[in-house]
Write an enzyme that holds these catalytic residues in place. Structure first.
Site, PDB file in Angstrom:
ATOM      1  CG  PHE A 174      -1.797   1.082   1.043  1.00  0.00           C
ATOM      2  CD1 PHE A 174      -3.030   0.990   0.183  1.00  0.00           C
ATOM      3  CD2 PHE A 174      -1.990   2.197   2.160  1.00  0.00           C
ATOM      4  CE1 PHE A 174      -3.885   2.250   0.239  1.00  0.00           C
ATOM      5  CE2 PHE A 174      -2.855   3.063   2.101  1.00  0.00           C
ATOM      6  CZ  PHE A 174      -3.943   3.073   1.111  1.00  0.00           C
TER       7      PHE A 174
ATOM      8  CG  ASP B 105      -1.371  -2.461   6.626  1.00  0.00           C
ATOM      9  OD1 ASP B 105      -2.444  -2.956   7.189  1.00  0.00           O
ATOM     10  OD2 ASP B 105      -0.996  -1.337   6.141  1.00  0.00           O
TER      11      ASP B 105
ATOM     12  CE1 TYR C 293      -9.829   3.132   6.480  1.00  0.00           C
ATOM     13  CE2 TYR C 293      -8.826   4.091   8.444  1.00  0.00           C
ATOM     14  CZ  TYR C 293      -8.653   3.681   6.904  1.00  0.00           C
ATOM     15  OH  TYR C 293      -7.518   3.723   6.443  1.00  0.00           O
ATOM     16  CE  LYS C 294      -8.314   0.123   4.685  1.00  0.00           C
ATOM     17  NZ  LYS C 294      -8.738   0.569   3.693  1.00  0.00           N
TER      18      LYS C 294
ATOM     19  NE  ARG D  92     -10.630  -1.519  -2.897  1.00  0.00           N
ATOM     20  CZ  ARG D  92     -10.030  -0.972  -2.038  1.00  0.00           C
ATOM     21  NH1 ARG D  92      -8.328  -1.353  -1.852  1.00  0.00           N
ATOM     22  NH2 ARG D  92     -10.252   0.017  -1.308  1.00  0.00           N
TER      23      ARG D  92
END
Length: 416
Positions: free
Chosen positions: A133, A204, A229-230, A378
């Site tokens: 990322f 991660d 938050y995912k 996505r």
């Protein structure tokens, strides 16, 4: 010949026997939207409203006393332990901190310092992959540039990570699930290879925790960070979390030594003495309202059987991929990532030249997803609230958009 209605009934039947179906009602979802970007921002649990309203009342009535009377100061550790149960960590090894990037900075600095002491400065390489990322890459570069000037960042192809483990590597920095293709890396095998070479591994978990089984203790993991938050549904900007294996904690030093990471913060001494446990990773006052929202999301996630979550995740992915290959390939749409759902996280990315226009068209039809430039769509398939029929309806809408685009191209030239 099987009709669209026949196919849709198959997906409705899958929903009818879904053991997780009752959990969907615990989210505050709009009826006119299908939320397929929960791998970027999960929807609010209904409980979150109540938790925040209660906190506002306590703030008004109790003011400063709330930090002690309602255990607000302990929430980073208690919520951390709840997250720990989701990622296979024994108590006392996970704490909620700042953003994922700041948490990554803390752990990467601490890991480099540990290795510097252990190896006398001989290990100075942060090994990562080109496809990590971008924010993780930026943080690694920043640590090397500003904090550990003797360090270098070595970026290699993901499949070559273990081939680049040598006596210079201090820390391996990897994402467990690739944010674009959903490729799932073999955590235990990479940990073992890295340890054999003397390196630590920092994972991660942002795209895996809460949806993919992660057994950090059993896999011999050293360090990990993740977003709140995912798939943990903690809300916009929810704080992230840090995992440090118990065996590393006694000597682990983080760079932002704020007062709440002190062993006795309310002694207000001039010199920092770190908390003996995971609280040493904390810095300042916890962001209480965000933390309470995260705690509500974590509690909801923890209600599901992890095996059922993974089983449904794999099934949703497999159904989506099969539909996409059967109905969209003729338009030049390509499914990215591994073919086997066992080697994937819980999202699917489609590559197509008209991705920006298609994302806009799907949103207009109530299907919300993520666009990753230049050409990736996505789709996050979060098992706690995404239905099988949502997968069918989304692919069908995408097929219609592509068919309309083909007609427009043939009859009136390229559409803009």
């Amino acid at each position: 010949m099987e009709t669209n209605a026949d196919q849709r009934r198959h997906f409705e039947q899958l929903d009818a026997v879904d053991p997780l179906s009752d959990l969907r009602a615990l989210f505050d979802l709009r009826d006119d939207r299908v939320f397929l970007n929960g791998n970027s921002l999960g929807p609010p649990p209904r409980e979150t409203w109540d938790r925040l309203e209660e906190a506002m009342r306590r703030w008004r009535d109790d003011m400063n006393a709330g930090w002690w009377d309602h255990q607000w100061l302990r929430l980073p550790v208690t919520t951390g332990d709840r997250i720990g149960r989701l990622i296979g960590a024994a108590p006392g090894q996970v704490v909620v901190g700042e953003s994922t990037s700041v948490n990554l900075f803390k752990l990467l600095c601490g890991a480099m310092e540990l290795q510097s002491r252990a190896a006398g400065g001989a290990r100075s390489v942060i090994l990562t992959d080109h496809d990590n990322f971008p924010s993780d890459l930026y943080i690694a570069d920043g640590v090397a540039r500003y904090v550990r000037p003797e360090a270098t960042v070595r970026r290699v192809p993901t499949e070559e990570i273990v081939d680049h483990l040598d006596a210079d590597v201090a820390v391996v920095l990897l994402s467990h699930v690739d944010y674009r293709t959903a490729r799932l890396l073999p955590m235990r095998r990479i940990n073992e290879r890295a340890h054999a070479s003397g390196a630590l591994v920092l994972w991660d978990l942002s795209h895996s925790a809460g949806v993919v089984p992660v057994e950090v203790d059993a896999a011999g993991t050293d360090l990990a960070v993740g977003a709140g938050y995912k798939y943990l549904n903690g809300g916009p900007g929810a704080p992230g979390y840090m995992y440090v294996a118990e065996r590393l904690l006694p000597g682990f030093q983080q760079p932002i030594t704020g007062w709440l990471g002190h062993a006795r913060p309310f002694d207000f001494t001039a010199d920092h003495r770190p908390d003996p446990g995971i609280a040493r990773l904390t810095t300042g006052c916890p962001p209480l309202l965000s933390l309470l929202a995260l705690d509500a999301g974590v509690r909801l996630t923890a209600r599901a059987d992890p095996r059922a979550v993974r089983a449904k995740s794999r099934a949703l992915v497999a159904e989506f991929v099969a539909l996409a290959e059967a109905r969209l390939a003729r338009f030049g749409v390509e499914v990215t990532g591994p073919a086997d759902s066992a080697q994937r996280g819980s999202h699917v990315s489609l590559r197509c030249a008209s991705a920006p226009r298609l994302a806009e068209g799907l949103a207009a039809r109530g299907f919300h997803l993520e666009l990753r430039p230049p050409d990736l769509l996505r789709f996050g398939l979060a098992p706690l609230y995404i239905r099988y029929v949502d997968v069918f309806d989304c692919v069908e809408a995408l097929e219609r958009l592509l068919a309309d685009d083909t007609v427009g191209t043939v009859q009136g030239g390229p559409r803009r």
